[in-house]
Design an enzyme around this catalytic site. Sequence first.
Site, PDB file in Angstrom:
ATOM      1  CG  ASP A   1      33.067  96.355  62.350  1.00  0.00           C
ATOM      2  OD1 ASP A   1      33.702  96.593  61.295  1.00  0.00           O
ATOM      3  OD2 ASP A   1      33.335  95.393  63.094  1.00  0.00           O
TER       4      ASP A   1
ATOM      5  CG  ASP B   1      21.207  86.657  57.153  1.00  0.00           C
ATOM      6  OD1 ASP B   1      19.984  86.865  57.138  1.00  0.00           O
ATOM      7  OD2 ASP B   1      22.047  87.539  56.902  1.00  0.00           O
TER       8      ASP B   1
END
Length: 537
Positions: free
Chosen positions: A289, A136
């Site tokens: 996460d 990214d």
Amino acid sequence: MAEISARSFMPESLPRYSPDVAGQIGMLWEFIKAPLIVPLLTICVYICLAMSIMVFLERLYMGVVIVLVKLFWKKPEKRYKWEAMKDDLEEGNAAFPMVLVQIPMFNEKEVYKISIGAASNLSWPADRLVIQVLDDSTDFLIKDMIERECLRWASKGVNIRYQIRETRGGYKAGALKEGLKHDYVKECDYVVIFDADFRPEPDFLRRSVPFLIHNPDIALVQARWRFVNSNECLLTRMQEMSLDYHFTVEQEVGSATHAFFGFNGTGGIWRIAAINEAGGWNDRTTVEDMDLAVRAGLKGWKFLYLGDLQVYSELPSTFKAFRFQQHRWSCGPANLFRKMMMGIATNKKVTLYKKFYVIYSFFFVRKIIAHFFTFFFYCVVLPLSILVPEVYVPKWGAIYLPCIITALNSVGTPRSFHLLFYWVLFENVMSFHRTKAALIGLVEAKRVNEWVVTEKLGDKLNNKGHNKGGSIKKFSLAKLLGDRIQVHELGFAVFLFVCGCYDFLYGKNNYFIYLFLQVITFTIVGFGYVGTIVPTS
């Protein structure tokens, strides 16, 4: 019209009126102290003592369980089915499942080669392994460097894919989610995630994948983090102490007793079917996460932590990077707790005991109460109680319980036991940032979804060298104040210094010893003299 003076606003019952400002302030303080300040501060003391007991019981529970685990629990290889992966000349590589390795990156100039090289050297059949570099980066020069590195490994026969996106939506969660959409991923059974600074050993997959193959109810196998730069500076030593407790105790206890813990975002391998059943990656918080782990856990999936499977990584060594990381790590869990508390409480697939563990122990005590208690008690309430001697703070709450809690926290890193007292002082400073971040997460304030990628230095400092060109660097006061001077920390240093001086002159508990040491720590952090100072070019 009658003349109005300042005396008109003062109650006539107050004795010894003095026209000077200091005298008026003193009289006002005496006027409100007994009916307002003392009861309010007393309530705060009781709240802090209650939080202290909660944290103490949590640490004591963890300590008892980890001792029992180490002494009596079976090793993971004996608790679960496990069989070593064997190369079979007749069957070829058919016995090896397809594994996807995802490496999310964002302008990782200093460390991008580390994880790509480590993943490419994993001991796994090349035709059963796909490496996905999810880049990214916004710097086109860095993007080109990363792509060239991928092409270099591809020329050696490594099945590596360089993937980019149109936008950076969803940050890391968005990149991981997008990576799973490619057609070639449908052939993969498992996905392992490594951040750009992580360097797994070649046998990582051979040691972790068998647990997933032979135990269909296991969704995640998490490895332990180790740190290549833990000795770089005092800041990294402090982080090592905190994280070692997390991995040595918290993750081990969660895995052994509930088969549940928070995924650490990297250094772990997931069953892709479990990710899909849990609803996939979600970017609603900055802890994607933990979000995925909780949702998968509520679906009945089990997690396994392997303490002897270690992956090396890099700790943030600049205070600026560490501060941003701690904001994300503190704000995200609090915000996730706000969003998921009712869903956890009403879930019908897990036991009541496990729901209590997740809500109370995993979230409430560790992610919220621990921050609030540390900051408000040691940096606000206890110092204020010195200025208001009518408020009593019992010794067991101010000294004995904290000492036991600190001793229990030290078991993860015995080599740093001599730094324990300074670690406490530094954690008190950081509790200010963590408490603020947790409050932002709970009320969903402005910075709730702030995502700043943790800066990695790699070999930057070693390669920086001296200013060989002899050019004079421009001094920027604005940059100095923005990057180095921390106004809030310096403000707390002044406040604690005043409280310490008052205790030294009039107090009876000798708290000034602690307060002056805490002042020094706040001042060091306030002036930015903590961690690695990276020279600017």
